[in-house]
Scaffold this motif. Structure first.
Motif, short mmCIF file in Angstrom:
data_model
loop_
_atom_site.label_atom_id
_atom_site.label_comp_id
_atom_site.label_asym_id
_atom_site.label_seq_id
_atom_site.Cartn_x
_atom_site.Cartn_y
_atom_site.Cartn_z
N ALA A 43 1.33 6.68 -6.61
CA ALA A 43 0.17 7.51 -6.87
C ALA A 43 0.54 8.99 -6.84
CB ALA A 43 -0.91 7.23 -5.83
N CYS A 44 1.40 9.33 -5.90
CA CYS A 44 1.64 10.75 -5.77
C CYS A 44 2.59 11.26 -6.83
CB CYS A 44 2.12 11.10 -4.37
SG CYS A 44 3.66 10.34 -3.95
N LEU A 45 3.30 10.38 -7.45
CA LEU A 45 4.19 10.84 -8.51
C LEU A 45 3.49 10.84 -9.86
CD1 LEU A 45 7.61 9.34 -7.53
CD2 LEU A 45 7.01 11.73 -7.77
N LEU A 46 2.41 10.10 -9.93
CA LEU A 46 1.71 9.91 -11.20
C LEU A 46 1.35 11.22 -11.90
CD1 LEU A 46 0.73 7.21 -12.57
CD2 LEU A 46 -1.55 7.95 -11.88
N PRO A 47 0.71 12.16 -11.18
CA PRO A 47 0.25 13.34 -11.92
C PRO A 47 1.37 14.35 -12.17
CG PRO A 47 -0.47 13.45 -9.65
CD PRO A 47 0.29 12.17 -9.80
N LEU A 48 2.55 14.10 -11.67
CA LEU A 48 3.59 15.10 -11.79
C LEU A 48 4.45 14.86 -13.02
CD1 LEU A 48 4.81 15.10 -8.12
CD2 LEU A 48 2.90 16.29 -9.12
N GLY A 63 10.57 9.84 -3.71
CA GLY A 63 9.20 10.33 -3.77
C GLY A 63 8.99 11.53 -2.87
N LEU A 64 7.81 12.11 -3.01
CA LEU A 64 7.47 13.29 -2.22
C LEU A 64 7.49 12.98 -0.74
CD1 LEU A 64 4.38 15.11 -3.76
CD2 LEU A 64 6.70 15.94 -3.50
N PHE A 65 7.08 11.76 -0.40
CA PHE A 65 6.95 11.42 1.01
C PHE A 65 8.05 10.48 1.46
CE2 PHE A 65 2.52 12.10 -0.57
CZ PHE A 65 2.52 13.44 -0.23
N GLY A 120 7.34 14.78 -12.86
CA GLY A 120 8.56 14.56 -12.09
C GLY A 120 9.62 13.85 -12.90
N THR A 155 -2.90 -1.12 -13.55
CA THR A 155 -1.75 -1.06 -12.64
C THR A 155 -0.81 -2.24 -12.79
OG1 THR A 155 -3.15 -2.05 -10.97
CG2 THR A 155 -2.88 0.32 -10.87
N ILE A 200 0.84 -1.20 0.00
CA ILE A 200 0.00 0.00 0.00
C ILE A 200 0.88 1.25 0.00
CG2 ILE A 200 -1.70 1.30 1.35
CD1 ILE A 200 -2.66 -1.31 -0.08
N PHE A 221 2.25 1.73 -3.37
CA PHE A 221 1.17 2.20 -4.22
C PHE A 221 0.99 3.69 -4.07
CE2 PHE A 221 -2.16 -1.08 -5.47
CZ PHE A 221 -2.10 -0.67 -6.77
N PHE A 222 1.01 4.09 -2.80
CA PHE A 222 0.74 5.46 -2.47
C PHE A 222 1.83 6.37 -3.02
CE2 PHE A 222 -0.22 8.95 0.42
CZ PHE A 222 -1.54 9.05 0.11
#
Lengths: 279, 795
Positions: free
Chosen positions: A11-16, A238-240, A18, A140, A4, A7-8
């Motif tokens: 997910a957060c990199l998907l729209p960027l 990643g961002l996090f 980046g 996915t 998870i 996944f997360f």
């Protein structure tokens, strides 16, 4: 549950828009420290401990081996033996037999320092089976065979596991393949088919005719944290992402506060195995 | 506790003689015995009826004046006589009203915006010399008109990104949620939307803020000299006020951009008596996903809805109701789903007891929650977490004399925390139910503060806040923790607490003071001190705070955070207030700062407190600011030199280390230029020191994988390379047509104009093809030039 988190992050990199680039970084060369990798299991020995030294991060040479060290292994039944150096920096047991429920102390005398590592071998559930299941393509994942684990989880919270998957005899061993988990969320339940593979790990999914072997290891809590920290540090993007930090160790210099600390782990665990050929 | 209460009561007594008139003031319109009378009322925008917050009322012949409060109410007490009263507000035509004052008078005034012939842009919504005249320091206001002209990421006007261009305010990286003020953490900012706290002010993991610019009227950020009315966070107050809605006619505002569209409707309920506004936004990236075969089951969108209504019930009473609902939704087919968002509701009642006593009573509820899960299959589960607070408070402004305004009030906040609950949602799920204990707490506060003008040169605002936090049982078990710092501690001494039973109480006194001394008409020296206390904490172990981070109350183990801040500043305006400039120096000390052991697990952890470490923090710096308010070119330059550090036993060998959000240099340049009456161009430039991080100096191999290691286990020993970025924008106003109310404009913007790959982080890994080879990898969130266009309209 680790899945998870992954996944997360995805997910957060998907729209960027980046992007990742390899960049030159100038960092100093750290002093060499003793690095330990060893294990004792409930399967017949010999058990091995490998001693190396840490090297500068960007150094590509093989890690220097630590030869001529004196390693002593003692179990809670009072058995004790000195390990033999079977090849440079690689030490083997000959008499001690790993047993569920026993505690072990490894003493290392190397280069004028003395280190101690403690571990134990904990209870283990048995594998019911390992199966391969065909999954169709979705947004996915790619289509192909995925490897699933079936088995009872032992009742009582506080069990920790590592899974190793071997593909045609070769261990899947990219940073993303390291699977460690605990029973916090599944305690005492029947594990009816949890995926042990994802497509990234093998550079594609499993095919018909592939040979698969799975090792399930019941590990200690502290070793779980060691492996979990290792997962964090070697997949830390990643961002996090979490702030980089050293991974823990159970190998301690007997002189508290000494600068000559060690890294790595001497781990006690069980091994249960199942294998199959995908048809 | 008793000591704190006595002190507070003692302080009240000190100030109370001054408030004697409060009780004696007759309710009627008779003048007070010493021959003074009061003129009071509301200041509003003539066109739409919006309250003019901070507008001024001046009697030039006496050299005294007053400022309208956040509801537009003003009160000015004068000797009987005949005066010319001047009402002013930047951007509005001043109004001079001759008044014969023989008894108390109510006079509400509507100011008209300045004529369209001025092609100037106004950077502030306050009096031109407020910078040097008020006792406020460390305070920044942003006018939505300015914000809308500045370049925006993907064309979306963003309140929180805009305030990051002001001195002392920074971020750990683009796309990171929240902001850091004067070396404080993202959870140390009290973000209020119509007085309701917002616990996560981001959409899309931090790319956009939760505030719809079409519904926002006024933004104020206070980072020093925070008045006693506010408390609960260490670093700053971000006060966002929603528009009230047009009391004169129906108005519609909207926009279409690359990422989302917006629509706001406002109208009178009864003309001049009440109005409402409803504003919504929705992103539509997911609608395109539907056309991609692979992606058609995926969802990624957010929306928010802001609504507010107000109604005047006679001269003395006015009621406001406002609400906010924001939601982010992400789903990957049937594999994974995540939803999160804030919702708030605020009811306020303004009551004018008499011409000198204004009261506002607020009741509010605010909730942040997230859920994630797998909807079906043998790994199905549903994970929920939330923080909810219910709050009631009353605030009073008592305009004692033209030289003194007393502000006082009291309030309570009831919190519930659901740190995490996981439930299986299909019969064959391998998961079991896990629920961490709910937590409950109440935060009480009372304050009294006085804005006093001692002489034309010297004025001050000083006050005291008494706050108290009760951590209460909810049928929960609490532990104490034993063991060395730096490792998971062992829970001991479990105790069960019934619902509502007090576990731990923390009372605190928070003195606040700020002082202004005018050197002459255009320059002043200011100083401020404030003590802040924070009772709830965001548990976040990642570089940028994640939406899954959980708020925790102060408990028997987690102590409230305290901060003492001292600041001094020199403020000077040039050329008849065309330019304003300031230099502020601050120093801040903090305690009970929370950090984490290496490898801490902050989610769904029953023994979370076993992985927390506590220590001290300190931050200091200098902020330089020059702003040009008038002319065809407006804008500002802001530069901050600062340091933010902490010392935590168990980290970095117990020695001080710099915070991840420490920025040595932070520079912003904003320019807005009116090219022609219809074309406005703008540009912003940003430079900041890279964030502090830990780089390894060596490696070892375990199970065939390369692990980085740093000698001495030091923390934040390196910096990622500096961040800099240039953004450009141009706004084209549609041709004004006096016969139509339709007005439209186009905004074109370019974010990251020279396409720099600004490092968000640098991490270390083994090469995927050759594990013997190791490499450093830079993650850039926006690695390219991002152009965008948006169309805005109103009628």
């Amino acid at each position: 549950m680790n899945r998870i988190a992954t996944f997360f992050c995805a997910a957060c990199l998907l729209p960027l828009a980046g992007c990742l680039d390899v960049v030159p970084v100038d960092i100093p060369e750290g002093k060499p420290l003793l690095a330990v990798e060893g294990e004792i299991t409930d399967q017949p020995g010999p058990y091995y401990v490998t001693l190396t030294k840490t090297a500068p991060y960007f150094d590509e040479a093989e890690l220097p081996r630590v030869r001529g060290a004196v390693l002593t292994l003692e179990d809670s039944e009072g058995q004790r033996e000195v390990l033999r150096e079977v090849s440079p920096g690689r030490y083997a047991t000959s008499t001690v037999r790993g047993k569920i429920g026993n505690q072990y102390v490894l003493t290392i005398r190397a280069e004028g320092e003395e280190y101690r590592a403690e571990t134990e071998i904990r209870r283990t559930p048995e594998i019911d089976s390992v199966r391969a299941e065909f999954r169709a393509k979705t947004s996915t994942r790619n289509e192909g065979y995925y490897i699933l684990y079936y088995g009872e989880e032992t009742r009582g919270v506080g069990d920790y596991y590592q899974f190793k998957v071997f593909h045609n005899g070769r261990r899947l061993n990219q940073p993303g393949d390291l699977i460690v988990t605990n029973d916090e969320m599944v305690d005492g339940n029947y594990i009816n088919g949890v995926e042990l593979t994802n497509e990234e790990g093998v550079g594609g999914v499993f095919k018909k005719g592939d040979k698969v072997r799975v090792e399930a290891l019941s590990i200690t809590r502290d070793y779980f944290y060691f492996l979990n920290e290792m997962v964090t540090q070697i997949n830390n993007v990643g961002l996090f992402s979490t702030p980089p930090a050293n991974v823990r160790t159970n190998v301690r210099n007997v002189v508290a506060g000494s600068e000559k600390v060690a890294v790595g782990y001497f781990a006690g665990h069980t091994v249960r195995t199942d294998s199959l050929v995908i048809e | 506790m008793a000591f704190a209460l006595r002190l507070f009561l003692g302080f009240l007594c000190l100030l109370l003689p001054a408030t004697g008139a409060l009780a004696q003031q007759p309710a009627g319109r008779a003048a007070d015995p010493n021959g003074k009378v009061t003129v009071s009322g509301y200041l509003k925008d003539a066109a739409n009826g919006e309250a003019l917050v901070g507008a001024t009322v001046v009697v030039k012949s006496l050299g005294i004046g007053a400022t309208a409060n956040e509801y537009g109410f003003y009160s000015l007490t004068l000797p009987k006589g005949t005066y010319t009263i001047t009402y002013t507000f930047v951007g509005y035509e001043p109004q001079n009203t001759p008044l014969v004052l023989s008894e108390n008078l109510t006079r509400s005034v509507r100011l008209a915006t300045q004529g369209l012939q001025t092609d100037e842009v106004l950077v502030t919504g306050k009096k031109p010399d407020e910078n040097v005249k008020s006792t406020e320091m460390g305070t920044s206001r942003l006018d939505m008109k300015t914000v809308k002209l500045m370049p925006a990421l993907l064309g979306e006007v963003d309140v929180i990104r805009s305030i990051q261009l002001l001195p002392g305010i920074s971020t750990v990286g683009e796309g990171a949620s929240g902001f850091n003020v004067r070396g404080g953490g993202v959870d140390q900012n009290l973000i209020l939307l119509d007085e309701a706290p917002i616990y996560n002010a981001s959409h899309l993991f931090g790319l956009f803020s939760t505030f719809n610019p079409d519904a926002v009227k006024d933004i104020k950020l206070v980072k020093g000299g925070i008045p006693a009315q506010y408390g609960g966070r260490l670093s700053s107050l971000l006060d966002v006020r929603m528009k009230e809605g047009n009391t004169q006619r129906l108005g519609v505002t909207g926009g279409v951009g690359l990422i989302m569209s917006r629509l706001a409707v406002e109208a009178p309920i009864v003309k001049d008596k009440g109005s409402f506004i409803v504003a919504g936004r929705r992103s539509y990236g997911d609608l395109f996903l539907k056309f991609v075969p692979d992606q058609k089951d995926n969802q990624a969108y957010f929306y928010d809805l802001s609504a507010k209504a107000n109604y005047t019930l006679g001269d003395q009473d006015r009621v406001y109701i406002s609400g906010y609902l924001g939601r982010d939704v992400f789903a990957f087919g049937k594999d994974f789903k995540n939803t999160l968002g804030n919702r708030t509701g605020t009811v306020r009642w303004n009551h004018v007891f008499n011409s000198r006593l204004f009261a506002n009573v607020t009741g509010l509820v605010s909730k942040y929650d997230y859920g994630l899960g797998v909807p079906e299959g043998n790994q199905s589960f549903d994970w929920k977490s939330n923080i909810v607070n219910y709050s009631a408070k009353a605030d009073f402004n008592y305009y004692r004399t033209p030289q003194s305004t007393l502000n006082f009030g009291a309030g309570a906040i009831y919190y519930t925390f659901l740190p995490g609950r996981v439930t299986p949602i299909s019969a064959n799920s391998i998961f079991r139910t896990i629920a961490l204990d709910n937590q409950r707490a109440v935060e009480y506060s009372a304050y009294l503060d006085n804005e006093q003008t001692f002489s034309p040169r010297l004025s001050a605002q000083y006050g005291l806040r008494l706050s108290m936090f009760d951590y209460m049982g909810s049928g929960s078990t609490v532990y104490e923790y034993e063991g060395p710092n730096g490792w998971q501690k062992t829970p001991v001494n479990p105790r069960q607490y019934a619902a509502g039973k007090l576990i731990k109480r923390y009372p605190n006194l928070e003195p606040r003071a700020s002082l202004r001394y005018s050197l002459n008409g255009h320059s002043s020296l200011k100083a401020s001190y404030n003590r802040m206390v924070q009772y709830i904490h965001l548990v976040s172990n990642t570089t940028a705070s994640s939406p899954l981070d959980v708020w925790t109350p102060s408990t028997n183990n987690i102590k409230p955070e305290h901060a003492d801040q001292l600041a001094v500043g020199y403020f000077r305006n040039f050329k008849d207030n065309a330019y304003e400039a300031s230099v502020e120096v601050f120093g801040k000390r903090m305690d009970n700062q929370i950090d984490y052991i290496n490898g801490a697990n902050t989610l769904l952890n029953r023994y979370l407190e076993a992985e927390l470490l506590y220590g001290r923090g300190r931050a200091y710096g200098a902020e330089f600011y020059v702003k040009k308010n008038e002319g065809r070119l407006t804008g500002w330059v802001s530069y901050t030199l600062s340091r933010s550090e902490r010392q935590i036993n168990g980290i970095n060998n117990n020695e001080w280390y710099v915070n991840k959000y420490d920025k040595t240099h932070y520079l912003s340049v904003v320019g807005i230029y009116t090219l022609t009456p219809r074309w406005t161009v703008s540009s912003t430039f940003n430079y900041s020191t890279g964030i502090a991080t830990t780089f390894p100096d060596s490696r070892y191999v375990y199970q065939g994988l390369v692990i980085p290691n740093v000698n001495g286990d030091v923390r934040n020993n390196y910096r990622v390379p500096a961040y800099h970025r240039l953004d450009l924008a141009a706004t084209y106003e549609g041709k004004p047509d006096p016969s139509r109310r339709w007005h439209s404009s186009w905004t074109f913007s370019v974010y990251n104009a020279y396409g720099r790959r600004n490092p968000y982080s640098i991490y270390f890994r083994q090469n995927a093809d050759n594990p013997a080879k190791t490499e450093a990898v830079r993650l850039a969130v926006f690695g390219t030039v991002l152009p965008s266009a948006s169309y805005n309209f109103n009628f």
